[in-house]
Motif scaffolding. Structure first.
Motif, PDB file in Angstrom:
ATOM      1  N   ASN A  11       0.799  -1.224   0.000  1.00  0.00           N
ATOM      2  CA  ASN A  11       0.000   0.000   0.000  1.00  0.00           C
ATOM      3  C   ASN A  11       0.835   1.279   0.000  1.00  0.00           C
ATOM      4  O   ASN A  11       0.590   2.177  -0.790  1.00  0.00           O
ATOM      5  CB  ASN A  11      -0.996   0.061   1.166  1.00  0.00           C
ATOM      6  CG  ASN A  11      -1.957  -1.095   1.172  1.00  0.00           C
ATOM      7  OD1 ASN A  11      -2.290  -1.637   0.113  1.00  0.00           O
ATOM      8  ND2 ASN A  11      -2.405  -1.510   2.345  1.00  0.00           N
ATOM      9  N   LEU A  12       1.790   1.409   0.939  1.00  0.00           N
ATOM     10  CA  LEU A  12       2.559   2.655   1.066  1.00  0.00           C
ATOM     11  C   LEU A  12       1.624   3.859   1.182  1.00  0.00           C
ATOM     12  O   LEU A  12       1.824   4.895   0.551  1.00  0.00           O
ATOM     13  CB  LEU A  12       3.516   2.833  -0.119  1.00  0.00           C
ATOM     14  CG  LEU A  12       4.842   2.055  -0.076  1.00  0.00           C
ATOM     15  CD1 LEU A  12       4.596   0.552  -0.121  1.00  0.00           C
ATOM     16  CD2 LEU A  12       5.759   2.470  -1.210  1.00  0.00           C
ATOM     17  N   GLY A  13       0.563   3.685   1.950  1.00  0.00           N
ATOM     18  CA  GLY A  13      -0.430   4.739   2.101  1.00  0.00           C
ATOM     19  C   GLY A  13      -1.430   4.697   0.974  1.00  0.00           C
ATOM     20  O   GLY A  13      -2.269   3.788   0.897  1.00  0.00           O
ATOM     21  N   PRO A  14      -1.363   5.645   0.018  1.00  0.00           N
ATOM     22  CA  PRO A  14      -2.407   5.765  -1.011  1.00  0.00           C
ATOM     23  C   PRO A  14      -2.312   4.753  -2.147  1.00  0.00           C
ATOM     24  O   PRO A  14      -3.203   4.716  -2.990  1.00  0.00           O
ATOM     25  CB  PRO A  14      -2.205   7.189  -1.538  1.00  0.00           C
ATOM     26  CG  PRO A  14      -0.744   7.440  -1.352  1.00  0.00           C
ATOM     27  CD  PRO A  14      -0.406   6.765  -0.051  1.00  0.00           C
ATOM     28  N   VAL A 183     -11.413  10.628  -7.038  1.00  0.00           N
ATOM     29  CA  VAL A 183     -10.477  11.450  -7.813  1.00  0.00           C
ATOM     30  C   VAL A 183      -9.371  11.987  -6.899  1.00  0.00           C
ATOM     31  O   VAL A 183      -8.182  11.978  -7.247  1.00  0.00           O
ATOM     32  CB  VAL A 183     -11.221  12.603  -8.505  1.00  0.00           C
ATOM     33  CG1 VAL A 183     -10.233  13.580  -9.132  1.00  0.00           C
ATOM     34  CG2 VAL A 183     -12.177  12.067  -9.564  1.00  0.00           C
ATOM     35  N   LYS A 184      -9.764  12.425  -5.709  1.00  0.00           N
ATOM     36  CA  LYS A 184      -8.783  12.928  -4.742  1.00  0.00           C
ATOM     37  C   LYS A 184      -7.796  11.832  -4.350  1.00  0.00           C
ATOM     38  O   LYS A 184      -6.576  12.054  -4.316  1.00  0.00           O
ATOM     39  CB  LYS A 184      -9.511  13.457  -3.509  1.00  0.00           C
ATOM     40  CG  LYS A 184      -8.600  14.010  -2.431  1.00  0.00           C
ATOM     41  CD  LYS A 184      -9.413  14.522  -1.248  1.00  0.00           C
ATOM     42  CE  LYS A 184      -8.502  15.042  -0.138  1.00  0.00           C
ATOM     43  NZ  LYS A 184      -9.299  15.520   1.040  1.00  0.00           N
ATOM     44  N   ALA A 185      -8.331  10.654  -4.062  1.00  0.00           N
ATOM     45  CA  ALA A 185      -7.476   9.531  -3.673  1.00  0.00           C
ATOM     46  C   ALA A 185      -6.502   9.167  -4.791  1.00  0.00           C
ATOM     47  O   ALA A 185      -5.326   8.870  -4.541  1.00  0.00           O
ATOM     48  CB  ALA A 185      -8.329   8.322  -3.302  1.00  0.00           C
ATOM     49  N   SER A 186      -7.000   9.182  -6.019  1.00  0.00           N
ATOM     50  CA  SER A 186      -6.161   8.867  -7.171  1.00  0.00           C
ATOM     51  C   SER A 186      -5.036   9.877  -7.324  1.00  0.00           C
ATOM     52  O   SER A 186      -3.883   9.500  -7.576  1.00  0.00           O
ATOM     53  CB  SER A 186      -7.015   8.830  -8.442  1.00  0.00           C
ATOM     54  OG  SER A 186      -6.216   8.617  -9.588  1.00  0.00           O
ATOM     55  N   MET A 192       2.373  10.463  -5.131  1.00  0.00           N
ATOM     56  CA  MET A 192       3.273   9.646  -4.317  1.00  0.00           C
ATOM     57  C   MET A 192       4.176   8.794  -5.204  1.00  0.00           C
ATOM     58  O   MET A 192       5.399   8.744  -5.020  1.00  0.00           O
ATOM     59  CB  MET A 192       2.465   8.747  -3.371  1.00  0.00           C
ATOM     60  CG  MET A 192       3.315   7.906  -2.412  1.00  0.00           C
ATOM     61  SD  MET A 192       3.857   6.298  -3.075  1.00  0.00           S
ATOM     62  CE  MET A 192       2.288   5.399  -3.003  1.00  0.00           C
ATOM     63  N   ILE A 193       3.584   8.120  -6.193  1.00  0.00           N
ATOM     64  CA  ILE A 193       4.363   7.265  -7.083  1.00  0.00           C
ATOM     65  C   ILE A 193       5.352   8.090  -7.906  1.00  0.00           C
ATOM     66  O   ILE A 193       6.527   7.723  -8.044  1.00  0.00           O
ATOM     67  CB  ILE A 193       3.430   6.465  -8.006  1.00  0.00           C
ATOM     68  CG1 ILE A 193       2.611   5.462  -7.196  1.00  0.00           C
ATOM     69  CG2 ILE A 193       4.235   5.743  -9.098  1.00  0.00           C
ATOM     70  CD1 ILE A 193       1.492   4.798  -7.968  1.00  0.00           C
TER      71      ILE A 193
END
Length: 287
Positions: A11-14, A183-186, A192-193
């Motif tokens: 996961n690494l969070g998001p 959309v926010k989560a994406s 992050m990536i």
């Protein structure tokens, strides 16, 4: 012949159910002589089968039903039910056992695809097979993944002295979310990536702590996460996140700040195990 599989953090969070890293803790399978029946020697507890009922052998026989039984010694320093890929490591080792003893000639793509079908998502099994940092997608029974070098840092694992089953941790997640939140989560996960790929760990760590897909829903199961984030910020860590389904929390930090963070974490919980790890660049290996 020995098979070694690294621990993993998903996961690494998001990067929920998609991103993962391999870590410097290991499951090792030492393949001994042929026997009449499968024999698994281990000291992992009485609830872990020592015969063909072991997940290792079940996975291998699903791939290659006619394998000749062997005596096998299984050792692991990956904590069980702590969010560090203990079950995934066994699945990956079983696939490699079948691949080697059955001369299957499996490619990394086939290994990841098969392991994902067993686990249901690729975030642990892909880095266990490939090593390093892996971003993967599992849609319509198709797995696609990309491996990339993770920036150099220390990885501090805060491992509480209690288990948290994945089934329990997944049960608290919502069935759906609004389009706006999706959309926010994406966007959080994408940045992050991109930050990891660009070697920008301060930004990557910042985004890891902004996840809205799962960590906020699991906070009551991992009350220590909030305090660890305070330590991370106070002592110069890049960022912290729940490892897989928890309860382990990982802290990414520059090596020069590791000692201060470890001291603070040990003072916070004397019963927790605090391990300083690194990102394992190799996945499953044969010796």
């Amino acid at each position: 012949m020995k098979i070694r599989v690294p621990a993993t953090s998903a996961n690494l969070g998001p990067g929920f159910d998609s991103c993962g890293i391999a870590l410097s803790q290991y499951l090792t399978i030492d393949i001994g002589p042929e026997t009449q029946k499968w024999q698994i020697k281990h000291q992992l507890g009485s609830n872990i089968p020592s015969d063909e009922k072991n997940l290792l052998i079940q996975t291998a026989l699903d791939l290659a039903p006619n394998l000749t039984p062997h005596q096998i010694t299984m050792t692991s320093d990956i904590p069980i039910a702590r969010g560090l890929g203990s079950s995934s490591s066994v699945v990956v080792a079983g696939i490699e056992l079948a691949n080697r003893l059955g001369n299957l000639g499996m490619t990394p793509q086939k290994k990841v695809s098969y392991a994902t079908k067993i686990e249901g998502h690729p975030d642990n099994v892909a880095p266990a097979i490939c090593g390093d940092f892996v971003v993967a997608s599992y849609n319509n029974n198709e797995v696609n993944f990309v491996k990339h070098t993770f920036p150099d840092c220390d990885v501090i694992a805060f491992i509480p002295n209690h288990e948290l089953l994945t089934s329990e941790s997944r049960a608290v997640l919502p069935k759906e979310m609004s389009y706006r939140d999706a959309v926010k989560a994406s966007s959080i996960g994408n940045v992050m990536i991109a930050a990891v790929l660009n070697g920008n760990l301060p930004l990557a760590g910042k985004m890891m702590e902004k996840d809205i897909l799962h960590e906020s829903h699991r906070q009551h199961l991992v009350p220590h996460l909030k305090k660890i984030r305070e330590f991370c910020k106070a002592y110069g860590g890049y960022g912290s996140f729940l490892s897989g389904a928890g309860p382990t929390v990982l802290v990414l930090t520059p090596p020069e700040n590791t000692e201060k963070l470890v001291t603070a974490l040990k003072a916070f919980d004397h019963e927790a195990e605090i391990d300083v790890l690194s990102v394992e660049k190799e996945g499953v290996q044969i010796f």
